[in-house]
Design an enzyme around this catalytic site. Sequence first.
Site, PDB file in Angstrom:
ATOM      1  N   TYR A   1      11.211   9.194   0.926  1.00  0.00           N
ATOM      2  CA  TYR A   1      11.177   8.088  -0.040  1.00  0.00           C
ATOM      3  C   TYR A   1      11.836   8.404  -1.381  1.00  0.00           C
ATOM      4  O   TYR A   1      11.970   7.517  -2.218  1.00  0.00           O
ATOM      5  CB  TYR A   1       9.720   7.658  -0.282  1.00  0.00           C
ATOM      6  CG  TYR A   1       9.049   7.104   0.958  1.00  0.00           C
ATOM      7  CD1 TYR A   1       9.516   5.932   1.556  1.00  0.00           C
ATOM      8  CD2 TYR A   1       7.962   7.740   1.543  1.00  0.00           C
ATOM      9  CE1 TYR A   1       8.914   5.420   2.692  1.00  0.00           C
ATOM     10  CE2 TYR A   1       7.342   7.235   2.679  1.00  0.00           C
ATOM     11  CZ  TYR A   1       7.822   6.071   3.252  1.00  0.00           C
ATOM     12  OH  TYR A   1       7.231   5.562   4.376  1.00  0.00           O
TER      13      TYR A   1
ATOM     14  N   ARG B  52      12.718   5.574  12.596  1.00  0.00           N
ATOM     15  CA  ARG B  52      11.412   6.230  12.556  1.00  0.00           C
ATOM     16  C   ARG B  52      10.574   5.836  13.777  1.00  0.00           C
ATOM     17  O   ARG B  52      11.115   5.403  14.785  1.00  0.00           O
ATOM     18  CB  ARG B  52      10.729   5.889  11.228  1.00  0.00           C
ATOM     19  CG  ARG B  52      11.558   6.372  10.028  1.00  0.00           C
ATOM     20  CD  ARG B  52      10.915   6.047   8.697  1.00  0.00           C
ATOM     21  NE  ARG B  52       9.616   6.721   8.572  1.00  0.00           N
ATOM     22  CZ  ARG B  52       8.716   6.423   7.611  1.00  0.00           C
ATOM     23  NH1 ARG B  52       8.999   5.486   6.714  1.00  0.00           N
ATOM     24  NH2 ARG B  52       7.570   7.072   7.559  1.00  0.00           N
TER      25      ARG B  52
ATOM     26  N   ARG C 209       4.879  11.072  -2.728  1.00  0.00           N
ATOM     27  CA  ARG C 209       4.668  10.787  -1.313  1.00  0.00           C
ATOM     28  C   ARG C 209       5.933  11.086  -0.500  1.00  0.00           C
ATOM     29  O   ARG C 209       6.976  10.456  -0.733  1.00  0.00           O
ATOM     30  CB  ARG C 209       4.354   9.286  -1.220  1.00  0.00           C
ATOM     31  CG  ARG C 209       4.238   8.760   0.152  1.00  0.00           C
ATOM     32  CD  ARG C 209       4.183   7.238   0.151  1.00  0.00           C
ATOM     33  NE  ARG C 209       3.925   6.792   1.485  1.00  0.00           N
ATOM     34  CZ  ARG C 209       4.179   5.580   1.933  1.00  0.00           C
ATOM     35  NH1 ARG C 209       4.687   4.670   1.128  1.00  0.00           N
ATOM     36  NH2 ARG C 209       3.926   5.268   3.181  1.00  0.00           N
TER      37      ARG C 209
ATOM     38  N   ALA D  92       3.034  -0.521   5.051  1.00  0.00           N
ATOM     39  CA  ALA D  92       2.551  -0.570   6.434  1.00  0.00           C
ATOM     40  C   ALA D  92       2.087  -1.970   6.853  1.00  0.00           C
ATOM     41  O   ALA D  92       2.084  -2.282   8.054  1.00  0.00           O
ATOM     42  CB  ALA D  92       1.423   0.438   6.623  1.00  0.00           C
TER      43      ALA D  92
ATOM     44  N   HIS E 111      12.658  -2.154   2.686  1.00  0.00           N
ATOM     45  CA  HIS E 111      12.093  -0.833   2.982  1.00  0.00           C
ATOM     46  C   HIS E 111      12.997   0.229   2.403  1.00  0.00           C
ATOM     47  O   HIS E 111      14.231   0.168   2.570  1.00  0.00           O
ATOM     48  CB  HIS E 111      11.931  -0.630   4.490  1.00  0.00           C
ATOM     49  CG  HIS E 111      11.035  -1.662   5.083  1.00  0.00           C
ATOM     50  ND1 HIS E 111       9.673  -1.665   4.874  1.00  0.00           N
ATOM     51  CD2 HIS E 111      11.314  -2.777   5.788  1.00  0.00           C
ATOM     52  CE1 HIS E 111       9.160  -2.734   5.445  1.00  0.00           C
ATOM     53  NE2 HIS E 111      10.139  -3.430   6.013  1.00  0.00           N
TER      54      HIS E 111
ATOM     55  N   ASN F 245       8.165  -5.277  -0.567  1.00  0.00           N
ATOM     56  CA  ASN F 245       7.990  -4.091   0.269  1.00  0.00           C
ATOM     57  C   ASN F 245       6.508  -4.038   0.586  1.00  0.00           C
ATOM     58  O   ASN F 245       5.696  -3.576  -0.216  1.00  0.00           O
ATOM     59  CB  ASN F 245       8.439  -2.808  -0.449  1.00  0.00           C
ATOM     60  CG  ASN F 245       8.353  -1.600   0.485  1.00  0.00           C
ATOM     61  OD1 ASN F 245       7.749  -1.678   1.559  1.00  0.00           O
ATOM     62  ND2 ASN F 245       8.954  -0.489   0.085  1.00  0.00           N
TER      63      ASN F 245
ATOM     64  N   GLU G 136      12.687  -8.968   2.450  1.00  0.00           N
ATOM     65  CA  GLU G 136      11.887  -7.835   2.915  1.00  0.00           C
ATOM     66  C   GLU G 136      12.661  -6.558   2.630  1.00  0.00           C
ATOM     67  O   GLU G 136      13.863  -6.478   2.925  1.00  0.00           O
ATOM     68  CB  GLU G 136      11.630  -7.972   4.423  1.00  0.00           C
ATOM     69  CG  GLU G 136      10.910  -6.764   5.005  1.00  0.00           C
ATOM     70  CD  GLU G 136      10.692  -6.860   6.520  1.00  0.00           C
ATOM     71  OE1 GLU G 136      10.636  -7.987   7.060  1.00  0.00           O
ATOM     72  OE2 GLU G 136      10.586  -5.791   7.150  1.00  0.00           O
TER      73      GLU G 136
ATOM     74  N   PRO H  48       0.792  -1.223   0.000  1.00  0.00           N
ATOM     75  CA  PRO H  48       0.000   0.000   0.000  1.00  0.00           C
ATOM     76  C   PRO H  48       0.828   1.280   0.000  1.00  0.00           C
ATOM     77  O   PRO H  48       1.860   1.358   0.668  1.00  0.00           O
ATOM     78  CB  PRO H  48      -0.812  -0.099   1.303  1.00  0.00           C
ATOM     79  CG  PRO H  48      -0.087  -1.076   2.139  1.00  0.00           C
ATOM     80  CD  PRO H  48       0.546  -2.048   1.189  1.00  0.00           C
ATOM     81  N   ASN H  49       0.332   2.220  -0.773  1.00  0.00           N
ATOM     82  CA  ASN H  49       0.876   3.585  -0.881  1.00  0.00           C
ATOM     83  C   ASN H  49       2.181   3.674  -1.658  1.00  0.00           C
ATOM     84  O   ASN H  49       2.672   4.776  -1.906  1.00  0.00           O
ATOM     85  CB  ASN H  49       1.036   4.240   0.511  1.00  0.00           C
ATOM     86  CG  ASN H  49      -0.288   4.353   1.218  1.00  0.00           C
ATOM     87  OD1 ASN H  49      -1.244   4.873   0.641  1.00  0.00           O
ATOM     88  ND2 ASN H  49      -0.391   3.841   2.438  1.00  0.00           N
TER      89      ASN H  49
HETATM   90  C1  DQA Z   1       8.112   1.463   3.925  1.00  0.00           C
HETATM   91  C2  DQA Z   1       8.152   1.713   5.439  1.00  0.00           C
HETATM   92  C3  DQA Z   1       6.800   1.443   6.068  1.00  0.00           C
HETATM   93  O1  DQA Z   1       6.855   1.685   7.468  1.00  0.00           O
HETATM   94  C4  DQA Z   1       5.762   2.367   5.464  1.00  0.00           C
HETATM   95  O2  DQA Z   1       4.489   2.089   5.994  1.00  0.00           O
HETATM   96  C5  DQA Z   1       5.737   2.316   3.982  1.00  0.00           C
HETATM   97  C6  DQA Z   1       7.008   2.272   3.262  1.00  0.00           C
HETATM   98  C7  DQA Z   1       9.440   1.822   3.241  1.00  0.00           C
HETATM   99  O3  DQA Z   1       9.629   1.411   2.094  1.00  0.00           O
HETATM  100  O4  DQA Z   1      10.281   2.524   3.822  1.00  0.00           O
HETATM  101  O5  DQA Z   1       4.686   2.386   3.347  1.00  0.00           O
HETATM  102  O6  DQA Z   1       7.875   0.074   3.717  1.00  0.00           O
END
Ligand code: DQA
Length: 145
Positions: A23, A107, A18, A77, A100, A74, A98, A10-11
Amino acid sequence: MPSILVLNGPNLNMLGKREPGLYGAKTLSDIDEMCRATGAQLGLEVDCRQSNHEGELVDAIQTSAGAFDGIVLNAGAYTHTSIALRDAILATGVPVIELHISNVYAREDFRHESKIAPVAAGLIVGLGPDGYALAIRAFAQRLNA
Ligand code: DQA
């Protein structure tokens, strides 16, 4: 040819717009293109998918068995909350890296917990969008070992 699934949650479709300070300026399609190009250099086919929906991510992990040799995940959240994604990884048995983009450990506390990390083959955290290329390289090395 071995193949890798790059799966974004998501996102991550909002990358570029964003929180660019966190990012970066690259869009998800820039990242997808970089992943495919890195794969092509290394003899790996790379398929890139994104969903904002937990169940769709579960479906993508389940159907990766037999279709992909590894997943760069990735989960956004959902990393911090989703037992369903963790169970799908365990059920499927395809190795997962995994990833990020940001350093989640620098954070908020709620980002310090990952439901996925204990069942992942490895983690790449905080190296920006380049982390995706590094994850594909890591799979190339594992597959040639
Ligand atoms: C993320 C880190 C997560 O905590 C966050 O919710 C994201 C992006 C990252 O790529 O740094 O959506 O996965």
